[in-house]
Write a protein that holds these residues in place. Structure first.
Motif, mmCIF file in Angstrom:
data_model
loop_
_atom_site.group_PDB
_atom_site.id
_atom_site.type_symbol
_atom_site.label_atom_id
_atom_site.label_comp_id
_atom_site.label_asym_id
_atom_site.label_seq_id
_atom_site.Cartn_x
_atom_site.Cartn_y
_atom_site.Cartn_z
ATOM 1 N N PRO A 8 0.818 -1.250 0.056
ATOM 2 C CA PRO A 8 0.063 0.114 0.125
ATOM 3 C C PRO A 8 0.767 1.457 -0.196
ATOM 4 O O PRO A 8 2.018 1.163 0.347
ATOM 5 C CB PRO A 8 -0.776 -0.308 1.445
ATOM 6 C CG PRO A 8 0.328 -0.707 2.300
ATOM 7 C CD PRO A 8 0.911 -1.800 1.454
ATOM 8 N N SER A 9 0.200 2.523 -0.296
ATOM 9 C CA SER A 9 0.939 3.739 -0.033
ATOM 10 C C SER A 9 1.388 4.234 1.338
ATOM 11 O O SER A 9 2.415 4.719 1.631
ATOM 12 C CB SER A 9 0.196 4.818 -0.628
ATOM 13 O OG SER A 9 -0.988 4.872 -0.090
ATOM 14 N N HIS A 10 0.422 3.570 2.273
ATOM 15 C CA HIS A 10 0.593 3.759 3.681
ATOM 16 C C HIS A 10 0.036 2.540 4.406
ATOM 17 O O HIS A 10 -1.069 1.937 4.310
ATOM 18 C CB HIS A 10 -0.133 5.186 4.162
ATOM 19 C CG HIS A 10 0.096 6.535 3.878
ATOM 20 N ND1 HIS A 10 -0.304 6.777 2.432
ATOM 21 C CD2 HIS A 10 0.837 7.338 4.294
ATOM 22 C CE1 HIS A 10 0.381 7.983 2.258
ATOM 23 N NE2 HIS A 10 1.094 8.395 3.084
ATOM 24 N N SER A 11 0.414 2.446 5.459
ATOM 25 C CA SER A 11 0.379 1.224 6.592
ATOM 26 C C SER A 11 0.536 1.554 7.767
ATOM 27 O O SER A 11 1.698 1.987 8.185
ATOM 28 C CB SER A 11 1.070 0.055 6.116
ATOM 29 O OG SER A 11 0.628 -1.052 6.850
ATOM 30 N N VAL A 12 -0.414 1.659 8.870
ATOM 31 C CA VAL A 12 -0.347 1.801 10.208
ATOM 32 C C VAL A 12 -0.738 0.543 10.725
ATOM 33 O O VAL A 12 -1.878 -0.089 10.731
ATOM 34 C CB VAL A 12 -1.007 3.084 10.782
ATOM 35 C CG1 VAL A 12 -0.970 3.005 12.130
ATOM 36 C CG2 VAL A 12 -0.748 4.375 10.004
ATOM 37 N N ILE A 13 0.189 -0.019 11.701
ATOM 38 C CA ILE A 13 -0.060 -1.442 12.281
ATOM 39 C C ILE A 13 0.636 -1.154 13.713
ATOM 40 O O ILE A 13 1.290 -0.113 14.005
ATOM 41 C CB ILE A 13 0.858 -2.454 11.674
ATOM 42 C CG1 ILE A 13 2.282 -2.328 11.797
ATOM 43 C CG2 ILE A 13 0.132 -2.665 10.354
ATOM 44 C CD1 ILE A 13 3.019 -3.575 11.178
ATOM 45 N N TYR A 90 9.494 2.731 2.807
ATOM 46 C CA TYR A 90 10.198 1.612 1.953
ATOM 47 C C TYR A 90 9.938 1.678 0.735
ATOM 48 O O TYR A 90 8.793 1.856 0.005
ATOM 49 C CB TYR A 90 9.429 0.292 2.594
ATOM 50 C CG TYR A 90 9.773 -0.201 3.791
ATOM 51 C CD1 TYR A 90 9.177 0.325 4.800
ATOM 52 C CD2 TYR A 90 10.774 -1.187 4.116
ATOM 53 C CE1 TYR A 90 9.506 0.067 6.084
ATOM 54 C CE2 TYR A 90 11.343 -1.514 5.548
ATOM 55 C CZ TYR A 90 10.592 -0.745 6.445
ATOM 56 O OH TYR A 90 10.875 -1.208 7.811
ATOM 57 N N PHE A 91 11.105 1.930 -0.140
ATOM 58 C CA PHE A 91 11.311 2.139 -1.402
ATOM 59 C C PHE A 91 11.536 0.885 -2.373
ATOM 60 O O PHE A 91 12.327 0.093 -1.908
ATOM 61 C CB PHE A 91 12.038 3.116 -1.868
ATOM 62 C CG PHE A 91 12.118 4.753 -1.480
ATOM 63 C CD1 PHE A 91 12.544 5.211 -0.032
ATOM 64 C CD2 PHE A 91 10.928 5.450 -2.233
ATOM 65 C CE1 PHE A 91 12.232 6.588 0.158
ATOM 66 C CE2 PHE A 91 10.575 6.636 -1.732
ATOM 67 C CZ PHE A 91 11.339 6.892 -0.513
ATOM 68 N N CYS A 92 10.961 0.791 -3.499
ATOM 69 C CA CYS A 92 11.466 -0.283 -4.484
ATOM 70 C C CYS A 92 11.724 0.435 -5.694
ATOM 71 O O CYS A 92 11.392 1.434 -5.907
ATOM 72 C CB CYS A 92 10.087 -1.310 -4.596
ATOM 73 S SG CYS A 92 10.307 -2.604 -5.957
ATOM 74 N N ALA A 93 12.694 -0.283 -6.045
ATOM 75 C CA ALA A 93 13.336 0.273 -7.260
ATOM 76 C C ALA A 93 13.662 -0.707 -8.512
ATOM 77 O O ALA A 93 13.893 -2.006 -8.007
ATOM 78 C CB ALA A 93 14.623 0.918 -7.185
ATOM 79 N N SER A 94 13.597 -0.590 -9.843
ATOM 80 C CA SER A 94 14.087 -1.753 -10.549
ATOM 81 C C SER A 94 14.931 -1.120 -11.862
ATOM 82 O O SER A 94 15.041 0.102 -12.021
ATOM 83 C CB SER A 94 12.791 -2.536 -11.225
ATOM 84 O OG SER A 94 12.086 -1.497 -11.972
ATOM 85 N N SER A 95 15.741 -1.957 -12.385
ATOM 86 C CA SER A 95 16.491 -1.696 -13.541
ATOM 87 C C SER A 95 16.469 -2.819 -14.564
ATOM 88 O O SER A 95 15.939 -3.983 -14.354
ATOM 89 C CB SER A 95 17.971 -1.287 -13.164
ATOM 90 O OG SER A 95 18.699 -2.560 -12.601
ATOM 91 N N GLY A 108 9.765 3.644 -7.116
ATOM 92 C CA GLY A 108 8.531 3.840 -6.940
ATOM 93 C C GLY A 108 8.194 4.647 -5.946
ATOM 94 O O GLY A 108 9.054 5.419 -5.350
ATOM 95 N N PRO A 109 7.023 4.981 -5.630
ATOM 96 C CA PRO A 109 6.657 6.175 -4.790
ATOM 97 C C PRO A 109 6.768 5.849 -3.194
ATOM 98 O O PRO A 109 6.671 6.738 -2.312
ATOM 99 C CB PRO A 109 5.217 6.234 -4.836
ATOM 100 C CG PRO A 109 4.587 4.886 -5.545
ATOM 101 C CD PRO A 109 5.634 4.444 -6.021
ATOM 102 N N GLY A 110 6.961 4.487 -3.012
ATOM 103 C CA GLY A 110 7.295 4.014 -1.575
ATOM 104 C C GLY A 110 6.085 4.038 -0.666
ATOM 105 O O GLY A 110 4.921 4.014 -0.935
ATOM 106 N N THR A 111 6.410 3.023 0.421
ATOM 107 C CA THR A 111 5.196 2.552 1.219
ATOM 108 C C THR A 111 5.627 3.441 2.360
ATOM 109 O O THR A 111 6.763 2.990 3.021
ATOM 110 C CB THR A 111 4.964 1.102 1.498
ATOM 111 O OG1 THR A 111 4.447 0.688 0.065
ATOM 112 C CG2 THR A 111 4.270 0.791 2.502
ATOM 113 N N ARG A 112 4.765 3.953 2.998
ATOM 114 C CA ARG A 112 5.273 4.681 4.453
ATOM 115 C C ARG A 112 4.267 3.691 5.450
ATOM 116 O O ARG A 112 3.279 3.633 5.808
ATOM 117 C CB ARG A 112 4.281 6.288 4.527
ATOM 118 C CG ARG A 112 5.115 6.935 3.765
ATOM 119 C CD ARG A 112 4.489 8.349 3.210
ATOM 120 N NE ARG A 112 5.304 9.163 2.177
ATOM 121 C CZ ARG A 112 5.671 8.902 1.090
ATOM 122 N NH1 ARG A 112 5.084 8.048 0.485
ATOM 123 N NH2 ARG A 112 6.297 9.927 0.620
#
Lengths: 116, 113
Positions: A8-13, A90-95, A108-112
């Motif tokens: 998700p874009s955001h997660s609160v746990i 948390y960022f994800c990237a690809s090449s 990517g835009p990241g998950t907060r």
């Protein structure tokens, strides 16, 4: 062409719970990376996949973190059980294939993630 | 081990003024150098990169950076900033035969009217 997407874009746990983050790389990109930024500090490398294989997981903080990339397409990063210090972005990237050493990494835009 | 230092955590500047965001790195081997930008509520975007060749590299939106090997620096400059340049800027390095990026702590550029 779609970019790197993350869900998700955001997660609160709460502390002790489990969270799974997902990353979909750019289509055809064999290289997939996970990075994390904690508390406004540096963005730090976690691990690198080439297709479904873990090429480098030297940045994984501990065994509460499990990354998978079944089939060499999307990847998941599971945190179980989550601790307060896991909060961050948390960022994800690809090449592109064959360009792990020289290719541009697209992020990517990241998950907060916020762990309470 | 490699490290990247961004000397300024925040840089406030007025619109149309010049700006320089500083970046120094430490590495005993050849590196590739990058600047990424993160606009509010967006992901990281590659701004420019140095792999080899000319030490001065430019982006499409007027930024430039110069690789200085003797000073181990890769400062980012723009002669005239715009409000839309407000963002956080990250300097990063990668070893010539490495696969991971090592980032600095980021510099927040705030452009004021």
């Amino acid at each position: 062409e779609a970019g790197v997407t993350q869900f998700p874009s955001h997660s609160v746990i709460e502390k002790g719970q489990t969270v799974t983050l997902r990353c979909d790389p750019i289509s055809g990109h064999d290289n997939l990376y996970w990075y994390r930024r904690v508390m406004g500090k540096e963005i730090k490398f976690l691990l690198h996949f080439v297709k479904e294989s873990k090429q480098d997981e030297s940045g994984m903080p501990n065994n509460r973190f499990l990354a998978e990339r079944t089939g060499g397409t999307y990847s998941t990063l599971k945190v179980q059980p989550a601790e307060l210090e896991d909060s961050g972005v948390y960022f994800c990237a690809s090449s592109q294939p064959g360009q792990a050493l020289s290719g541009t990494q697209y992020f990517g835009p990241g998950t907060r993630l916020l762990v309470l | 081990a490699q490290s990247v230092t961004q000397l300024d955590s925040q840089v406030p500047v007025f619109e149309e003024a010049p700006v320089e965001l500083r970046c120094n790195y430490s590495s005993s081997v050849s590196v590739y150098l990058f600047w990424y930008v993160q606009y509010p509520n967006q992901g990281l975007q590659l701004l420019l990169k140095y792999l080899s060749g000319s030490t001065l590299v430019e982006s499409i939106n007027g930024f430039e950076a110069e690789f200085n090997k003797s000073q181990t620096s890769f400062h980012l400059r723009k002669p005239s900033v715009h409000i839309s340049d407000t963002a956080e800027y990250f300097c990063a390095v990668r070893m010539e035969y490495g696969n991971k990026l090592v980032f600095g702590a980021g510099t927040i550029l705030r452009v004021k009217s």
